[in-house]
Design a protein around this motif. Sequence first.
Motif, PDB file in Angstrom:
ATOM      1  N   LEU A  45       0.830  -1.211   0.000  1.00 22.23           N
ATOM      2  CA  LEU A  45       0.000   0.000   0.000  1.00 22.23           C
ATOM      3  C   LEU A  45       0.863   1.260   0.000  1.00 22.23           C
ATOM      4  N   PHE A  46       1.998   1.206   0.700  1.00 21.80           N
ATOM      5  CA  PHE A  46       2.901   2.352   0.726  1.00 21.80           C
ATOM      6  C   PHE A  46       3.664   2.502  -0.600  1.00 21.80           C
ATOM      7  N   ALA A  47       4.253   1.406  -1.077  1.00 28.52           N
ATOM      8  CA  ALA A  47       5.110   1.500  -2.268  1.00 28.52           C
ATOM      9  C   ALA A  47       4.301   1.902  -3.503  1.00 28.52           C
ATOM     10  N   THR A  48       3.058   1.424  -3.605  1.00 30.65           N
ATOM     11  CA  THR A  48       2.214   1.815  -4.739  1.00 30.65           C
ATOM     12  C   THR A  48       2.002   3.332  -4.718  1.00 30.65           C
ATOM     13  N   TRP A  49       1.747   3.853  -3.506  1.00 31.10           N
ATOM     14  CA  TRP A  49       1.574   5.298  -3.335  1.00 31.10           C
ATOM     15  C   TRP A  49       2.877   6.048  -3.655  1.00 31.10           C
ATOM     16  N   TYR A  50       3.981   5.579  -3.110  1.00 29.46           N
ATOM     17  CA  TYR A  50       5.247   6.289  -3.265  1.00 29.46           C
ATOM     18  C   TYR A  50       5.721   6.278  -4.720  1.00 29.46           C
ATOM     19  N   HIS A  51       5.442   5.188  -5.417  1.00 33.84           N
ATOM     20  CA  HIS A  51       5.792   5.115  -6.833  1.00 33.84           C
ATOM     21  C   HIS A  51       5.046   6.211  -7.607  1.00 33.84           C
ATOM     22  N   LEU A  52       3.767   6.400  -7.276  1.00 32.48           N
ATOM     23  CA  LEU A  52       2.982   7.467  -7.925  1.00 32.48           C
ATOM     24  C   LEU A  52       3.510   8.844  -7.534  1.00 32.48           C
ATOM     25  N   GLU A  79      -3.119   9.564   6.178  1.00 38.47           N
ATOM     26  CA  GLU A  79      -2.016  10.522   6.339  1.00 38.47           C
ATOM     27  C   GLU A  79      -1.218  10.692   5.038  1.00 38.47           C
ATOM     28  N   MET A  80      -1.193   9.658   4.206  1.00 34.52           N
ATOM     29  CA  MET A  80      -0.437   9.731   2.951  1.00 34.52           C
ATOM     30  C   MET A  80      -1.000  10.804   2.010  1.00 34.52           C
ATOM     31  N   PHE A  81      -2.281  11.102   2.169  1.00 34.98           N
ATOM     32  CA  PHE A  81      -2.918  12.022   1.218  1.00 34.98           C
ATOM     33  C   PHE A  81      -3.195  13.396   1.817  1.00 34.98           C
ATOM     34  N   GLU A  82      -2.772  13.607   3.040  1.00 34.27           N
ATOM     35  CA  GLU A  82      -2.966  14.915   3.680  1.00 34.27           C
ATOM     36  C   GLU A  82      -2.134  15.980   2.990  1.00 34.27           C
ATOM     37  N   MET A  83      -2.763  17.090   2.700  1.00 36.13           N
ATOM     38  CA  MET A  83      -2.047  18.230   2.122  1.00 36.13           C
ATOM     39  C   MET A  83      -2.122  19.359   3.150  1.00 36.13           C
ATOM     40  N   ILE A 103      -3.134  12.198  -6.663  1.00 41.58           N
ATOM     41  CA  ILE A 103      -2.637  10.823  -6.722  1.00 41.58           C
ATOM     42  C   ILE A 103      -3.649   9.825  -6.165  1.00 41.58           C
ATOM     43  N   GLN A 104      -4.470  10.322  -5.228  1.00 35.20           N
ATOM     44  CA  GLN A 104      -5.357   9.432  -4.475  1.00 35.20           C
ATOM     45  C   GLN A 104      -6.239   8.551  -5.374  1.00 35.20           C
ATOM     46  N   THR A 105      -6.827   9.148  -6.406  1.00 27.96           N
ATOM     47  CA  THR A 105      -7.730   8.394  -7.281  1.00 27.96           C
ATOM     48  C   THR A 105      -6.978   7.272  -8.004  1.00 27.96           C
ATOM     49  N   GLN A 106      -5.810   7.624  -8.504  1.00 27.86           N
ATOM     50  CA  GLN A 106      -5.001   6.658  -9.234  1.00 27.86           C
ATOM     51  C   GLN A 106      -4.554   5.515  -8.314  1.00 27.86           C
ATOM     52  N   TRP A 107      -4.116   5.914  -7.130  1.00 28.25           N
ATOM     53  CA  TRP A 107      -3.674   4.924  -6.139  1.00 28.25           C
ATOM     54  C   TRP A 107      -4.816   3.969  -5.815  1.00 28.25           C
ATOM     55  N   SER A 165      -7.451   3.156  -7.510  1.00 30.04           N
ATOM     56  CA  SER A 165      -7.837   2.201  -8.549  1.00 30.04           C
ATOM     57  C   SER A 165      -6.766   1.107  -8.692  1.00 30.04           C
ATOM     58  N   GLN A 166      -5.487   1.482  -8.520  1.00 25.69           N
ATOM     59  CA  GLN A 166      -4.436   0.460  -8.622  1.00 25.69           C
ATOM     60  C   GLN A 166      -4.526  -0.567  -7.502  1.00 25.69           C
ATOM     61  N   ILE A 167      -4.718  -0.077  -6.280  1.00 26.51           N
ATOM     62  CA  ILE A 167      -4.710  -1.053  -5.175  1.00 26.51           C
ATOM     63  C   ILE A 167      -6.014  -1.856  -5.137  1.00 26.51           C
ATOM     64  N   GLU A 168      -7.110  -1.226  -5.539  1.00 24.23           N
ATOM     65  CA  GLU A 168      -8.385  -1.970  -5.556  1.00 24.23           C
ATOM     66  C   GLU A 168      -8.318  -3.138  -6.531  1.00 24.23           C
ATOM     67  N   ALA A 169      -7.685  -2.883  -7.676  1.00 28.04           N
ATOM     68  CA  ALA A 169      -7.578  -3.946  -8.680  1.00 28.04           C
ATOM     69  C   ALA A 169      -6.818  -5.140  -8.101  1.00 28.04           C
ATOM     70  N   VAL A 170      -5.730  -4.870  -7.382  1.00 28.95           N
ATOM     71  CA  VAL A 170      -4.925  -5.963  -6.834  1.00 28.95           C
ATOM     72  C   VAL A 170      -5.652  -6.658  -5.668  1.00 28.95           C
ATOM     73  N   LEU A 171      -6.238  -5.859  -4.787  1.00 25.97           N
ATOM     74  CA  LEU A 171      -6.951  -6.465  -3.653  1.00 25.97           C
ATOM     75  C   LEU A 171      -8.085  -7.355  -4.149  1.00 25.97           C
ATOM     76  N   THR A 172      -8.781  -6.884  -5.164  1.00 22.49           N
ATOM     77  CA  THR A 172      -9.899  -7.664  -5.699  1.00 22.49           C
ATOM     78  C   THR A 172      -9.378  -8.965  -6.306  1.00 22.49           C
ATOM     79  N   GLU A 173      -8.307  -8.861  -7.083  1.00 26.51           N
ATOM     80  CA  GLU A 173      -7.728 -10.064  -7.687  1.00 26.51           C
ATOM     81  C   GLU A 173      -7.248 -11.038  -6.597  1.00 26.51           C
TER      82      GLU A 173
END
Lengths: 166, 250
Positions: free
Chosen positions: B101-108, B170-174, B193-197, B199-207
């Motif tokens: 969850l962190f690395a997906t966010w940090y990559h974005l 906290e990752m998305f706090e501005m 970034i939040q929307t993109q993050w 959708s990416q993590i939801e796809a993996v969690l669902t799979e």
Amino acid sequence: MVINEQPNTDRIWEWMKEVEDPEIPVLNVIDLGVVRKIGYEGETLVVTITPTYSGCPAMKTIEKDIAEVLEEYGVNNYRIETVLSPAWTTDWMSDEGKLKLHQVGIAPPVGHSADKSLLMGKIRTVRCPICGSEDTQMVSQFGSTACKALYKCENCLEPFDHFKCI
Amino acid sequence: MNQDLFKFLLRWADNSLIHGQRLAQWCGHGPALEEDIALTNTALDYIGQATNLYKYAAQIEGQGRDEDQIAFLRDEWEYYNLVLLEQPNGDYAFTMARQFLFATWYHLVLNEMMQSQDAFLSGFAEKSAKELKYHVVHARDWMLRMGDGTEESHSRIQKAVDEVWAYLPEMFEMDELDQRMLQQGIGVDLKKIQTQWRSQIEAVLTEATLRIPADGWGHTGGKNGKHSEHLGYILAEMQYLQRTYPGAKW
């Protein structure tokens, strides 16, 4: 040996081939593409290097070894600079370097770094450096050093390192 | 000194250092040799990234400190990492759920940071994003293996995702600092970034046949130096030598 005139940078590029990668000593820093620029700022020779990986523990040693070679050739007024950009890529590895890797049983990087297929979960075919078979399997994305992944050959059954394409 | 930029840099550097320290704790304890190597390699990437950022922060600060002094001689309230990253490793499921969850966010984040007007930061981001790509792929594999694995692995990874979830807002706090940095073209729009993050993590969690937890209350404060009890223990161990023998050299 003391040289009074400034050595030509072409010669210094040649000297740099004496600096080995401490983790994969078959490669020198030129094969690896770690030396980015050699030039003079006035009297000072500036050698610009870039790390392969952010945390590569070999960088400090490489810096020290470059300094030693320069001093052996009588260059005392120099500075070694590290830059992060443009980011190092295996595309900069020389063909000679790739051949040398293959000869010591490390599968060299395959393809081009701009290829995004890894993120899509696709894995490129890596040829076994020992028997040449394409029937190989990735065991782990991470290997004995930051720059390598761990593979095994389904044909000759040998495990081997693959230099990742980044 | 540009106080804003200094603190902004420390936030990213501290994330990397603390996350790297936690991952490095798996050294010699990984569930398999390959995983031991993978996590220590990953830890090394983060610690290297932290070093690069601290060096630049030291330059911005202009007080003659170096990267080691900044890392080893600051106290908890001067650390600005996310509270998530200082949490104990737990089992492998917790470590991997956090890592994913962190690395997906940090990559974005890094992909956005490549557009920064700050030349160092854009170069840093370009370099580090290459490393993050591998971290994301590795962690995603484990989400799928554990989620779509045995009953036990499934229940453990689900529990881990549920636990990590409360640390994610906290990752998305501005805050104001983030806003100012964004306005100056240096920072990153974390809301974007939040929307993109998501959708990416939801796809993996669902799979991975995992349930996506409901959003709710979140732990926060790390970005401004308010931490959980766990950070102090990390710093105590990490800083012991420099505190006991000030200025000791390798």
